[in-house]
Write a protein that holds these residues in place. Structure first.
Motif, mmCIF file in Angstrom:
data_model
loop_
_atom_site.group_PDB
_atom_site.id
_atom_site.type_symbol
_atom_site.label_atom_id
_atom_site.label_comp_id
_atom_site.label_asym_id
_atom_site.label_seq_id
_atom_site.Cartn_x
_atom_site.Cartn_y
_atom_site.Cartn_z
ATOM 1 N N GLU A 20 22.118 40.463 30.397
ATOM 2 C CA GLU A 20 23.430 39.802 30.372
ATOM 3 C C GLU A 20 23.534 38.864 29.173
ATOM 4 O O GLU A 20 24.554 38.844 28.470
ATOM 5 N N ILE A 21 22.492 38.077 28.961
ATOM 6 C CA ILE A 21 22.503 37.130 27.837
ATOM 7 C C ILE A 21 22.609 37.879 26.511
ATOM 8 O O ILE A 21 23.393 37.505 25.627
ATOM 9 N N GLU A 22 21.833 38.935 26.362
ATOM 10 C CA GLU A 22 21.877 39.716 25.127
ATOM 11 C C GLU A 22 23.258 40.326 24.919
ATOM 12 O O GLU A 22 23.756 40.402 23.787
ATOM 13 N N ALA A 23 23.897 40.759 26.010
ATOM 14 C CA ALA A 23 25.228 41.357 25.903
ATOM 15 C C ALA A 23 26.284 40.327 25.512
ATOM 16 O O ALA A 23 27.332 40.683 24.957
ATOM 17 N N ALA A 24 26.018 39.056 25.797
ATOM 18 C CA ALA A 24 26.957 37.987 25.443
ATOM 19 C C ALA A 24 26.795 37.533 23.994
ATOM 20 O O ALA A 24 27.592 36.729 23.507
ATOM 21 N N LEU A 25 25.785 38.044 23.319
ATOM 22 C CA LEU A 25 25.528 37.692 21.919
ATOM 23 C C LEU A 25 26.019 38.804 20.997
ATOM 24 O O LEU A 25 26.093 39.966 21.397
ATOM 25 N N PRO A 26 26.341 38.491 19.744
ATOM 26 C CA PRO A 26 26.582 39.552 18.778
ATOM 27 C C PRO A 26 25.345 40.448 18.680
ATOM 28 O O PRO A 26 24.208 39.948 18.721
ATOM 29 N N ALA A 27 25.550 41.749 18.574
ATOM 30 C CA ALA A 27 24.436 42.704 18.608
ATOM 31 C C ALA A 27 23.359 42.380 17.576
ATOM 32 O O ALA A 27 22.162 42.465 17.863
ATOM 33 N N ALA A 28 23.783 41.993 16.383
ATOM 34 C CA ALA A 28 22.809 41.724 15.313
ATOM 35 C C ALA A 28 21.899 40.554 15.676
ATOM 36 O O ALA A 28 20.706 40.549 15.333
ATOM 37 N N LEU A 29 22.431 39.569 16.382
ATOM 38 C CA LEU A 29 21.626 38.417 16.774
ATOM 39 C C LEU A 29 20.732 38.751 17.962
ATOM 40 O O LEU A 29 19.590 38.296 18.038
ATOM 41 N N ALA A 30 21.255 39.544 18.896
ATOM 42 C CA ALA A 30 20.434 39.962 20.039
ATOM 43 C C ALA A 30 19.229 40.754 19.564
ATOM 44 O O ALA A 30 18.126 40.637 20.121
ATOM 45 N N GLU A 31 19.423 41.550 18.505
ATOM 46 C CA GLU A 31 18.315 42.347 17.960
ATOM 47 C C GLU A 31 17.226 41.455 17.370
ATOM 48 O O GLU A 31 16.069 41.863 17.266
ATOM 49 N N GLN A 32 17.573 40.225 16.991
ATOM 50 C CA GLN A 32 16.580 39.299 16.447
ATOM 51 C C GLN A 32 15.853 38.521 17.548
ATOM 52 O O GLN A 32 15.001 37.691 17.266
ATOM 53 N N GLY A 33 16.215 38.813 18.793
ATOM 54 C CA GLY A 33 15.463 38.249 19.902
ATOM 55 C C GLY A 33 15.977 36.961 20.498
ATOM 56 O O GLY A 33 15.280 36.315 21.285
ATOM 57 N N ILE A 34 17.226 36.573 20.168
ATOM 58 C CA ILE A 34 17.734 35.298 20.679
ATOM 59 C C ILE A 34 17.856 35.312 22.202
ATOM 60 O O ILE A 34 17.638 34.302 22.859
ATOM 61 N N GLY A 35 18.208 36.458 22.778
ATOM 62 C CA GLY A 35 18.460 36.498 24.212
ATOM 63 C C GLY A 35 17.240 36.684 25.090
ATOM 64 O O GLY A 35 17.367 36.825 26.309
ATOM 65 N N LYS A 36 16.063 36.672 24.507
ATOM 66 C CA LYS A 36 14.859 36.964 25.300
ATOM 67 C C LYS A 36 14.478 35.775 26.183
ATOM 68 O O LYS A 36 14.546 34.624 25.766
ATOM 69 N N ILE A 37 14.072 36.091 27.406
ATOM 70 C CA ILE A 37 13.582 35.072 28.333
ATOM 71 C C ILE A 37 12.294 35.584 28.958
ATOM 72 O O ILE A 37 11.998 36.780 28.907
ATOM 73 N N GLU A 38 11.532 34.685 29.524
ATOM 74 C CA GLU A 38 10.301 35.086 30.196
ATOM 75 C C GLU A 38 10.167 34.336 31.511
ATOM 76 O O GLU A 38 10.650 33.201 31.661
ATOM 77 N N LEU A 39 9.522 34.978 32.465
ATOM 78 C CA LEU A 39 9.269 34.375 33.769
ATOM 79 C C LEU A 39 8.068 33.451 33.644
ATOM 80 O O LEU A 39 6.992 33.866 33.231
ATOM 81 N N VAL A 40 8.252 32.188 34.010
ATOM 82 C CA VAL A 40 7.181 31.204 33.918
ATOM 83 C C VAL A 40 6.402 31.139 35.224
ATOM 84 O O VAL A 40 5.175 31.148 35.246
ATOM 85 N N SER A 41 7.138 31.055 36.346
ATOM 86 C CA SER A 41 6.474 30.968 37.643
ATOM 87 C C SER A 41 7.480 31.297 38.742
ATOM 88 O O SER A 41 8.686 31.334 38.511
ATOM 89 N N ILE A 42 6.954 31.535 39.941
ATOM 90 C CA ILE A 42 7.793 31.767 41.115
ATOM 91 C C ILE A 42 7.404 30.750 42.174
ATOM 92 O O ILE A 42 6.231 30.626 42.530
ATOM 93 N N THR A 43 8.390 30.008 42.665
ATOM 94 C CA THR A 43 8.156 29.034 43.718
ATOM 95 C C THR A 43 8.511 29.659 45.053
ATOM 96 O O THR A 43 9.625 30.162 45.227
#
Length: 241
Positions: A20-43
């Motif tokens: 969803e985040i990547e889709a909300a960004l211009p494609a060229a910027l999403a390709e540079q990795g701006i929309g990437k997230i990672e799971l840190v932990s689960i509570t």
């Protein structure tokens, strides 16, 4: 992000939220990795998934280095604006932005949330310290699934074109012109008797009546049209290849 328990694998939420985040960004910027997230932990208890952005070391637009954090925060806001609108029961015309790529990503998220019977709550902390809260309850998810659900409209149509292919399984393909990349319409359920009788000479221009089934969602997205053969209306040998 909560469903009240840890039953099942909820990590799909991370992947869908990133899309969803990547889709909300211009494609060229999403390709540079701006929309990437990672799971840190689960509570445990409420199945809270803690995530953080993963920014590229350098992000450029038009040759200039840009503030990836601000762009990421803006994209998250756009996503949550759509989530909130769906939770509030917004109709298609009221959805913010109405960007097809973003709405497709939101659709896939809500479909999986519905499949897993999971509510979604997001608490997003922006780089400047602002906190944004958003929620998609079962009511909002159900509304989204209904909004994105494709409905079928049936109508009579006529299609003209050059016979490109015809097969014994009842499929006829007509090309709109003689150009190589011309638009092609595939027509199904052509009677085998007509095919065996040679009623569709390759390269000949002809016009046929069809029953069209047009599928689309309330947003006018994801159109899919199927044509079922009805009858031959005219042959035009003089227009053939």
């Amino acid at each position: 992000m909560s469903d009240g328990s840890l039953s099942g694998d909820l990590t799909f939420v991370v992947n869908r939220f990133q899309r969803e985040i990547e889709a909300a960004l211009p494609a060229a910027l999403a390709e540079q990795g701006i929309g990437k997230i990672e799971l840190v932990s689960i509570t445990e208890g409420s199945a809270v998934l803690h995530m953080k952005p993963v920014f590229a070391t350098s992000v450029e637009q038009d040759g200039l280095e840009i503030d990836a954090e601000s762009l990421f925060d803006g994209a998250v806001r756009k996503v949550l604006d759509v989530h909130d609108a769906l939770e509030e029961g917004a109709v298609a015309a009221e959805l913010p932005g109405n960007e097809k790529k973003l709405l497709d990503a939101v659709r896939l998220m809500t479909e999986e949330l519905a499949e897993h019977d999971v509510n979604l709550e997001v608490s997003a902390l922006e780089g400047r310290g602002n906190r944004r809260l958003s929620r998609l309850s079962r009511v909002g998810i159900s509304h989204a699934v209904h909004l994105f659900e494709r409905t079928v409209q049936k109508e009579k149509q006529q299609i003209g074109g050059y016979v490109h292919t015809v097969s014994l399984d009842g499929r006829l393909t007509l090309a709109a012109s003689t150009r190589k990349r011309a638009h092609k319409s595939v027509i199904e359920q052509v009677p085998s008797a007509l095919i065996r009788a040679g009623s569709f000479p390759l390269g000949e221009y002809m016009r046929v009546a069809v029953d069209a089934e047009i599928k689309t969602d309330a947003l006018g997205n994801r159109p899919e049209t199927k044509y079922k053969f009805s009858e031959i209306l005219a042959h035009s040998p003089e227009a053939s290849l």
